[in-house]
Write a protein that holds these residues in place. Structure first.
Motif, PDB file in Angstrom:
ATOM      1  N   LYS A 250       2.974   8.564 -12.077  1.00  0.00           N
ATOM      2  CA  LYS A 250       1.654   8.845 -12.678  1.00  0.00           C
ATOM      3  C   LYS A 250       1.637   8.361 -13.948  1.00  0.00           C
ATOM      4  O   LYS A 250       0.683   8.058 -14.745  1.00  0.00           O
ATOM      5  N   SER A 251       3.053   8.534 -14.839  1.00  0.00           N
ATOM      6  CA  SER A 251       2.882   8.134 -16.489  1.00  0.00           C
ATOM      7  C   SER A 251       2.857   6.747 -16.613  1.00  0.00           C
ATOM      8  O   SER A 251       2.917   6.328 -17.683  1.00  0.00           O
ATOM      9  N   ARG A 252       3.034   6.122 -15.525  1.00  0.00           N
ATOM     10  CA  ARG A 252       3.171   4.433 -15.721  1.00  0.00           C
ATOM     11  C   ARG A 252       2.284   3.388 -15.114  1.00  0.00           C
ATOM     12  O   ARG A 252       2.222   2.259 -15.535  1.00  0.00           O
ATOM     13  N   VAL A 253       1.311   4.373 -14.447  1.00  0.00           N
ATOM     14  CA  VAL A 253       0.376   3.022 -13.901  1.00  0.00           C
ATOM     15  C   VAL A 253      -1.130   3.484 -14.411  1.00  0.00           C
ATOM     16  O   VAL A 253      -1.946   2.832 -13.816  1.00  0.00           O
ATOM     17  N   THR A 254      -1.099   3.774 -15.573  1.00  0.00           N
ATOM     18  CA  THR A 254      -2.756   3.924 -16.141  1.00  0.00           C
ATOM     19  C   THR A 254      -3.007   2.534 -16.980  1.00  0.00           C
ATOM     20  O   THR A 254      -1.859   2.202 -17.302  1.00  0.00           O
ATOM     21  N   VAL A 255      -4.031   1.933 -16.917  1.00  0.00           N
ATOM     22  CA  VAL A 255      -4.300   0.897 -17.873  1.00  0.00           C
ATOM     23  C   VAL A 255      -5.353   1.269 -18.829  1.00  0.00           C
ATOM     24  O   VAL A 255      -6.204   1.975 -18.762  1.00  0.00           O
TER      25      VAL A 255
ATOM     26  N   GLU B 233       0.887  -1.246   0.097  1.00  0.00           N
ATOM     27  CA  GLU B 233      -0.041  -0.127  -0.088  1.00  0.00           C
ATOM     28  C   GLU B 233       0.789   1.168   0.032  1.00  0.00           C
ATOM     29  O   GLU B 233       0.221   2.336   0.086  1.00  0.00           O
ATOM     30  N   HIS B 234       1.977   1.114  -0.282  1.00  0.00           N
ATOM     31  CA  HIS B 234       3.074   2.383  -0.075  1.00  0.00           C
ATOM     32  C   HIS B 234       2.860   3.591  -1.171  1.00  0.00           C
ATOM     33  O   HIS B 234       2.989   4.419  -0.951  1.00  0.00           O
ATOM     34  N   THR B 235       2.191   2.875  -2.429  1.00  0.00           N
ATOM     35  CA  THR B 235       2.067   3.751  -3.299  1.00  0.00           C
ATOM     36  C   THR B 235       0.578   4.163  -3.659  1.00  0.00           C
ATOM     37  O   THR B 235      -0.079   4.804  -4.568  1.00  0.00           O
ATOM     38  N   VAL B 236      -0.261   4.095  -2.550  1.00  0.00           N
ATOM     39  CA  VAL B 236      -1.701   4.146  -2.503  1.00  0.00           C
ATOM     40  C   VAL B 236      -2.026   5.602  -2.990  1.00  0.00           C
ATOM     41  O   VAL B 236      -3.085   6.051  -3.513  1.00  0.00           O
ATOM     42  N   ASP B 237      -1.209   6.549  -2.581  1.00  0.00           N
ATOM     43  CA  ASP B 237      -1.521   7.928  -2.926  1.00  0.00           C
ATOM     44  C   ASP B 237      -1.370   8.283  -4.408  1.00  0.00           C
ATOM     45  O   ASP B 237      -2.103   9.231  -4.726  1.00  0.00           O
ATOM     46  N   VAL B 238      -0.541   7.762  -5.132  1.00  0.00           N
ATOM     47  CA  VAL B 238      -0.487   7.980  -6.473  1.00  0.00           C
ATOM     48  C   VAL B 238      -1.800   7.595  -7.211  1.00  0.00           C
ATOM     49  O   VAL B 238      -2.543   8.239  -7.778  1.00  0.00           O
ATOM     50  N   ILE B 239      -2.179   6.406  -6.729  1.00  0.00           N
ATOM     51  CA  ILE B 239      -3.600   5.642  -7.106  1.00  0.00           C
ATOM     52  C   ILE B 239      -4.546   6.779  -7.042  1.00  0.00           C
ATOM     53  O   ILE B 239      -5.416   6.915  -7.743  1.00  0.00           O
TER      54      ILE B 239
ATOM     55  N   LYS C 187      -3.788   1.232 -12.230  1.00  0.00           N
ATOM     56  CA  LYS C 187      -3.610  -0.176 -11.836  1.00  0.00           C
ATOM     57  C   LYS C 187      -3.587  -0.245 -10.542  1.00  0.00           C
ATOM     58  O   LYS C 187      -3.728   0.511  -9.493  1.00  0.00           O
ATOM     59  N   PRO C 188      -3.932  -1.481  -9.899  1.00  0.00           N
ATOM     60  CA  PRO C 188      -4.231  -1.658  -8.330  1.00  0.00           C
ATOM     61  C   PRO C 188      -2.460  -1.662  -7.738  1.00  0.00           C
ATOM     62  O   PRO C 188      -1.652  -1.592  -8.375  1.00  0.00           O
TER      63      PRO C 188
ATOM     64  N   ALA D 277       5.190  -2.592  -7.190  1.00  0.00           N
ATOM     65  CA  ALA D 277       6.357  -3.088  -7.988  1.00  0.00           C
ATOM     66  C   ALA D 277       7.045  -2.156  -8.725  1.00  0.00           C
ATOM     67  O   ALA D 277       8.336  -2.328  -8.767  1.00  0.00           O
ATOM     68  N   ILE D 278       6.207  -1.573  -9.631  1.00  0.00           N
ATOM     69  CA  ILE D 278       7.194  -0.558 -10.508  1.00  0.00           C
ATOM     70  C   ILE D 278       7.982   0.557  -9.623  1.00  0.00           C
ATOM     71  O   ILE D 278       9.093   0.719  -9.864  1.00  0.00           O
TER      72      ILE D 278
END
Lengths: 459, 138
Positions: A347-352, A114-120, A163-164, A170-171
């Protein structure tokens, strides 16, 4: 139609499966049939929710995982651990104890999913601002995304394009370790999964982009290893839990629980968990009965990830422990410090892209042919008893009728039709037994005193 | 292929059952999702109209390769001025019905918007008949 199939981690062990109807009856998409005495899963219909595994009386379902020794293929061995992993331990075992033991087991780094939840979260808010087709549906739960693909194809456009946490984290951690000077090939990222559906995302990477995760470890397996490590040691661990363990805030800690996302979205937001509740609600969304709802958090498991099929601990206790922990860290807000410099990179890498609709309901791609098949289904339903007993190896009479039309079963697969045929001397008793054995396996009706509930059970 | 569904007046908890059933049929026939959505919206509106205003009604659905034809008939108060009822926002619904989230006066206009052809006939004191046709390929 079946050009590309879903990847599935959920498998049937044919040595353990003895052919009963539990899994077939609970499957929310009707993806299971019994043939030759074993459960078989239709790959294009299965959404990896794990309900079959939960229902199996003999533990014949299993989730394929990577060999634990695979971590030693890498110099740097990273475990990516979701919050529910911690939540399932008794409260007298501390988080740092758990992480220390994981490092003793061979991991060089232990990171939290959950470390990256803020980006999501930021991307979700941005998407919600510009979306016209409401309600938006969270892309968090992969089983729900698949459910929409196969059962509610008209709603795929409403699934959010983020992305979840497993992917985004992982990224992030891969990039962070690379920036610390570690060559990419030396980094082995292993995800500790609470369910089958999340494995599927790891194993079916999008297009030409390789998955940022190197392997998957089932949570129940690691839970046993960690608990064993803690119980078989005097005193506390000598190993530090690792220096990269910032305390995450309440948003992160509870993100994977029910009402994890909904309180952080704008407007009228609903959180719904458990697959049948989700199906019931999506049915209404599809009919346009639901007005003025902006966001739906939908999770396949009861109590969300705390109820994952690989979570060993009781789901209510797991959720309780995490909620208490969230309360304890209520003053921690915002993005973890080490993530801030990577905000734009992430942000530029986690969209699907929008997942493609894959309706499993259609009888034929050609509407004219489908109409003919439907007429046949309705005709067969005049004869089938409507008892939905499952003795034919299909979950209910309507499924059998559809299977007959699709040439995957015969009308005489129905045991009641068999009796009627015998009465009219159109079927010999021996033949009827052969038909039953085709579904339920040879000698399936012979006396067997070792089955569950029988005289010599278990021997 | 023909299907028939009965609609119970006044029972809002069952409103949507007939449109759900038709939706399931169209999905099996591989009808385009956007077309299904339009049909279902129109059907649901029609179903709610019967539940809200009439004593009872029925929905007859006829599907072939090209199109779906739906006829909704009810025994109810009828519509005195159909042109007025077709105007967006016009409503005769009681306060109680509005409180339940229905009766915004968008029923008939929404149905017309979501079908290719619609024809309404009505007799005051007897009932209303709505016939709708939607083509699967535009």
């Amino acid at each position: 139609m079946a050009e590309q199939q879903f990847y599935h981690a959920l498998k049937v062990n044919n040595d353990l499966c003895f052919g009963c109807t539990h899994c077939m009856n609970v499957c929310p998409t009707g993806a299971i049939r019994i043939r030759d005495g074993k459960a078989s899963i239709r790959k294009n219909w299965c959404i990896d929710c794990g309900d079959c595994m939960k229902a199996c009386p003999v533990d014949a379902f299993y989730i394929e995982q990577d060999d634990f020794d695979k971590i030693y293929h890498f110099k740097y061995r990273v475990a990516l651990v979701p919050a529910v992993m911690i939540g399932q331990f008794p409260s007298n075992i501390s988080e740092s104890e758990i992480f220390s033991v994981m490092r003793e087991l061979g991991f060089t780094h232990v990171f939290q999913t959950e470390h990256t939840v803020d980006v999501i979260h930021e991307l979700m808010l941005e998407e919600a601002r510009s979306a016209t087709d409401k309600p938006l549906i969270s892309s968090f739960c992969p089983a729900v995304v698949r459910l929409i693909q196969v059962k509610f194809p008209s709603l795929v456009d409403q699934i959010m394009h983020v992305k979840p946490p497993i992917d985004t984290s992982a990224i992030f951690f891969r990039k962070k370790l690379q920036d610390e000077g570690i060559p990419d090939e030396d980094i082995g990222l292993f995800y500790v999964t609470p369910c089958a559906a999340k494995i599927a995302i790891v194993k079916s990477p999008v297009k030409d982009r390789p998955s940022p995760v190197n392997g998957v470890i089932n949570m129940d397996f690691l839970y046993n290893k960690v608990l064993h490590g803690i119980k078989n040691r005097s005193g506390s661990s000598t190993r530090s839990p690792g220096d990269n363990l910032p305390n995450l805030g309440p948003k992160h800690i509870s993100w994977s629980l029910t009402n994890g996302e909904a309180p952080y979205m704008k407007g009228r937001c609903l959180a719904i968990d458990e697959i049948h509740n989700v199906i019931d609600f999506l049915e209404r969304v599809e009919n346009d009965e639901i007005q003025d709802v902006d966001f739906l958090e939908l999770r396949a498991c009861d109590e969300s990830c705390a109820g994952g099929v690989l979570v060993v601990g009781n789901r209510f206790l797991t959720a309780e422990r995490l909620r208490k922990r969230a309360q304890l860290f209520k003053d921690i807000h915002g993005m973890p410090d080490d993530l801030v410099p990577y905000r734009d990179y992430m942000k530029s890498r986690v969209t699907v892209e929008t997942p493609e609709p894959r309706s499993m309901l259609m009888l034929d791609t050609d509407t004219g042919v489908a109409l003919q098949k439907m007429e046949q289904v309705r005709k067969f339903m005049c004869y089938l008893p409507g008892i939905d007993c499952g003795a034919c190896g299909s979950p209910n009479c309507l499924s059998l009728a559809r299977d007959i039309v699709q040439r995957e079963a015969q009308l005489s697969s129905c045991v009641f039709i068999q009796r009627t045929m015998e009465k009219h001397r159109k079927l010999h008793g021996d033949h009827a037994i052969r038909i039953i054995e085709k579904t339920w396996g040879k000698d399936r009706l012979d006396k067997d005193c070792t089955k569950i509930g029988a005289k010599d059970e278990g021997s | 292929m023909e299907f028939r569904y009965e609609i119970e007046g006044g029972n809002f908890s069952r409103a949507g059952h007939a449109s759900s059933a038709v939706k399931k049929i169209l999905k099996q026939l591989n009808v385009d999702n956007k077309v299904i959505k339009r049909v279902v919206v129109a059907l649901y509106e029609g179903e709610v109209n019967v539940v809200a205003h009439a004593e009872k009604g029925s929905m007859m659905v006829d599907i072939d390769e090209q199109r779906i034809r739906i006829r909704i008939e009810d025994s109810g108060p009828g519509i005195p001025d159909i042109d007025l009822a077709m105007q967006a926002g016009f409503s005769t619904a009681s306060a109680a019905v509005r409180e339940m989230g229905f009766g915004a006066g968008m029923g008939l206009p929404n149905m017309k918007k979501n079908t290719d052809q619609m024809h309404v006939t009505s007799e005051v004191g007897k009932g209303t008949q709505v016939e709708m046709i939607t083509w699967f390929r535009q």
